[in-house]
Design a protein around this motif. Structure first.
Motif, PDB file in Angstrom:
ATOM      1  N   UNK A  10      -5.474  49.342   7.308  1.00  0.00           N
ATOM      2  CA  UNK A  10      -5.676  50.290   6.220  1.00  0.00           C
ATOM      3  C   UNK A  10      -4.366  50.586   5.509  1.00  0.00           C
ATOM      4  N   UNK A  11      -3.266  50.605   6.269  1.00  0.00           N
ATOM      5  CA  UNK A  11      -1.950  50.851   5.678  1.00  0.00           C
ATOM      6  C   UNK A  11      -1.537  49.719   4.745  1.00  0.00           C
ATOM      7  N   UNK A  12      -1.840  48.490   5.137  1.00  0.00           N
ATOM      8  CA  UNK A  12      -1.524  47.344   4.275  1.00  0.00           C
ATOM      9  C   UNK A  12      -2.392  47.366   3.021  1.00  0.00           C
ATOM     10  N   UNK A  13      -3.652  47.772   3.175  1.00  0.00           N
ATOM     11  CA  UNK A  13      -4.554  47.863   2.029  1.00  0.00           C
ATOM     12  C   UNK A  13      -4.037  48.877   1.020  1.00  0.00           C
ATOM     13  N   UNK A  14      -3.473  49.976   1.501  1.00  0.00           N
ATOM     14  CA  UNK A  14      -2.968  51.048   0.632  1.00  0.00           C
ATOM     15  C   UNK A  14      -1.882  50.567  -0.323  1.00  0.00           C
ATOM     16  N   UNK A  15      -1.159  49.522   0.072  1.00  0.00           N
ATOM     17  CA  UNK A  15      -0.066  49.019  -0.765  1.00  0.00           C
ATOM     18  C   UNK A  15      -0.581  48.385  -2.058  1.00  0.00           C
ATOM     19  N   UNK A  16      -1.841  48.014  -2.067  1.00  0.00           N
ATOM     20  CA  UNK A  16      -2.428  47.351  -3.244  1.00  0.00           C
ATOM     21  C   UNK A  16      -3.167  48.396  -4.096  1.00  0.00           C
ATOM     22  N   UNK A  51      -8.278  52.678  -5.625  1.00  0.00           N
ATOM     23  CA  UNK A  51      -7.498  51.476  -5.304  1.00  0.00           C
ATOM     24  C   UNK A  51      -6.799  51.627  -3.960  1.00  0.00           C
ATOM     25  N   UNK A  52      -6.784  50.530  -3.201  1.00  0.00           N
ATOM     26  CA  UNK A  52      -6.118  50.538  -1.897  1.00  0.00           C
ATOM     27  C   UNK A  52      -6.894  51.259  -0.820  1.00  0.00           C
ATOM     28  N   UNK A  53      -8.201  51.445  -1.040  1.00  0.00           N
ATOM     29  CA  UNK A  53      -9.003  52.222  -0.097  1.00  0.00           C
ATOM     30  C   UNK A  53     -10.308  51.523   0.267  1.00  0.00           C
ATOM     31  N   UNK A  54     -10.947  52.033   1.321  1.00  0.00           N
ATOM     32  CA  UNK A  54     -12.311  51.661   1.673  1.00  0.00           C
ATOM     33  C   UNK A  54     -13.218  52.456   0.746  1.00  0.00           C
TER      34      UNK A  54
END
Length: 439
Positions: A10-16, A51-54
């Protein structure tokens, strides 16, 4: 065999989470929608806000089943590590499936036809009263009828913006331009721009444009910190002028609402003639030109300027009831500062909305928006079903210990004025402190 899937945290996803790099997760699969936001029918802001989230629950709320097949075009090959679904979300998603299986999203009833007939009847009465009567009272009554007509047209435009009320999308767009631009002078493009953002970021002080009314109104002292509006891309400045207006907002609320339509006209023009990308800009401008042709001609048909001014004010004041209703649904609800989260969709909607309790005989007057929570949870659901699903939503809120607020129209007004008064007193305290500090 081991799991061959590729995962990101989830932390890596947040970067986008930037406009030039937008990833989201839907049901644990990660999608790169950077290019898609430029052509997304709902605009770029709803996606950028998540963006960057589920974002599964938000995706389900706004999209029909046919939209799922388009997701595969944006799949990154990654899955979200430790993807979990809360008990609230499980129940919410089950409801969405149940409603879809029952065909509720497709069954629109006869409400649209009734609305068309009613609007046509009101418009005929309005024009007849202005053009074929010399009575001052009839002229003022015609102004009131025009205001009521605008209310009903707005409900129809609202419905067409959330789901296809006509036989095809092309006819649906035509109705949007007709009902919004041509008959009310308010661009459907402006409405979609603000309304979609409002739904996704319900009652976020810095993300929801429907709560960003400085320097005139402030529903929370958090706005005194001059928050940055991510929607408008500017600071919501709480300066001396805002302090003055906000200090008296519980007195000025209704008078300002009576003429707030002027602000909507201005916002429409600012958007349509801005550098921002506007879908169907030409059609929207053409529709606005239609409005600013027939409406001034109708007003000028009145015998003198006194009646003309009073006619306009009467029409604005009556349709102002609808603007009050919009405020009742959210002003006194819970607010927060910050980006909306995709993993607490149901909770945020219950916290940020207030229903208006009324008899079924009054449903036409409130246009379905009295079931504000139900509408926010299921924005694609035709308004004719909202009363029927209300008990189900109440049960779900009770099961998960979430608030379900349904107030009478009078009580909702009282809550709203109390909220405005609380913020006004806090603003006055700031003014008093400034006077004592600076002499």
């Amino acid at each position: 065999m081991g799991d061959s899937k590729k995962y990101i945290t989830a932390e890596e996803l947040k970067k986008h989470n930037k406009r030039e790099d937008v990833w989201i997760s839907v049901q644990g699969k990660v999608y790169n929608v950077t290019d898609w936001i430029k052509q997304h029918p709902g605009g770029d802001i709803p996606i950028l806000n998540l963006a960057g989230q589920e974002a599964t629950d938000a995706f389900i709320a706004f999209h029909p089943g046919t939209a799922w097949k388009h997701l595969d075009n944006f799949f990154t090959g990654y899955y979200l590590q430790d993807y979990e679904v809360s008990e609230v979300s499980k129940d919410y998603r089950k409801l969405c499936v149940d409603f879809a299986k029952a065909g509720l999203f497709e069954k629109k009833g006869h409400g649209v036809m009734y609305s068309f007939c009613f609007i046509g009847f009101l418009l005929c009465l309005t024009f007849y009263g202005v053009l074929f009567s010399n009575s001052f009272l009839i002229h003022m009554l015609s102004g009131a009828l025009l205001g009521l007509t605008w209310m009903q047209i707005s409900y129809l435009g609202h419905d067409s913006g959330h789901y296809v009320i006509m036989t095809t999308k092309g006819f649906n767009k035509m109705i949007q331009i007709m009902s919004g631009n041509c008959l009310t002078g308010i661009s459907i493009a402006w409405w979609k721009w603000t309304h979609n953002a409002h739904h996704v970021a319900c009652n976020s002080l810095d993300y929801d444009p429907d709560l960003q009314h400085l320097p005139v109104f402030a529903v929370s002292s958090s706005l005194f910190k001059s928050l940055n509006s991510t929607f408008y891309g500017r600071e919501l400045t709480f300066d001396s002028l805002a302090k003055f207006f906000v200090s008296y907002q519980h007195f000025t609320f209704y008078p300002i609402i009576c003429v707030s339509r002027v602000n909507l006209f201005i916002q429409t023009l600012l958007l349509l003639f801005s550098k921002r990308k506007v879908p169907d800009r030409f059609l929207n401008i053409l529709g606005i030109m239609v409005f600013w042709t027939w409406f001034p001609l109708l007003v000028l048909s009145l015998p003198n300027w006194t009646e003309r001014v009073l006619f306009v004010l009467t029409s604005f004041a009556v349709t102002g009831i609808q603007h009050v209703q919009f405020c009742l649904n959210h002003f006194a609800a819970d607010v927060y500062v910050g980006q909306p989260k995709g993993n607490d969709w149901f909770e945020k909607q219950t916290a940020g909305t207030i229903d208006i309790a009324c008899s079924p005989q009054m449903d036409w007057f409130f246009g379905g928006l009295q079931f504000q929570l139900e509408h926010h949870l299921f924005p694609r659901l035709p308004r004719c079903h909202l009363r029927n699903i209300s008990p189900i939503v109440q049960e779900l809120c009770k099961k998960h210990n979430l608030s379900y607020r349904s107030l009478s129209f009078f009580e909702a007004n009282r809550w709203t004025i109390r909220t405005l008064r609380t913020a006004a007193m806090q603003a006055r305290g700031l003014i008093w402190d400034a006077v004592n500090t600076h002499g």
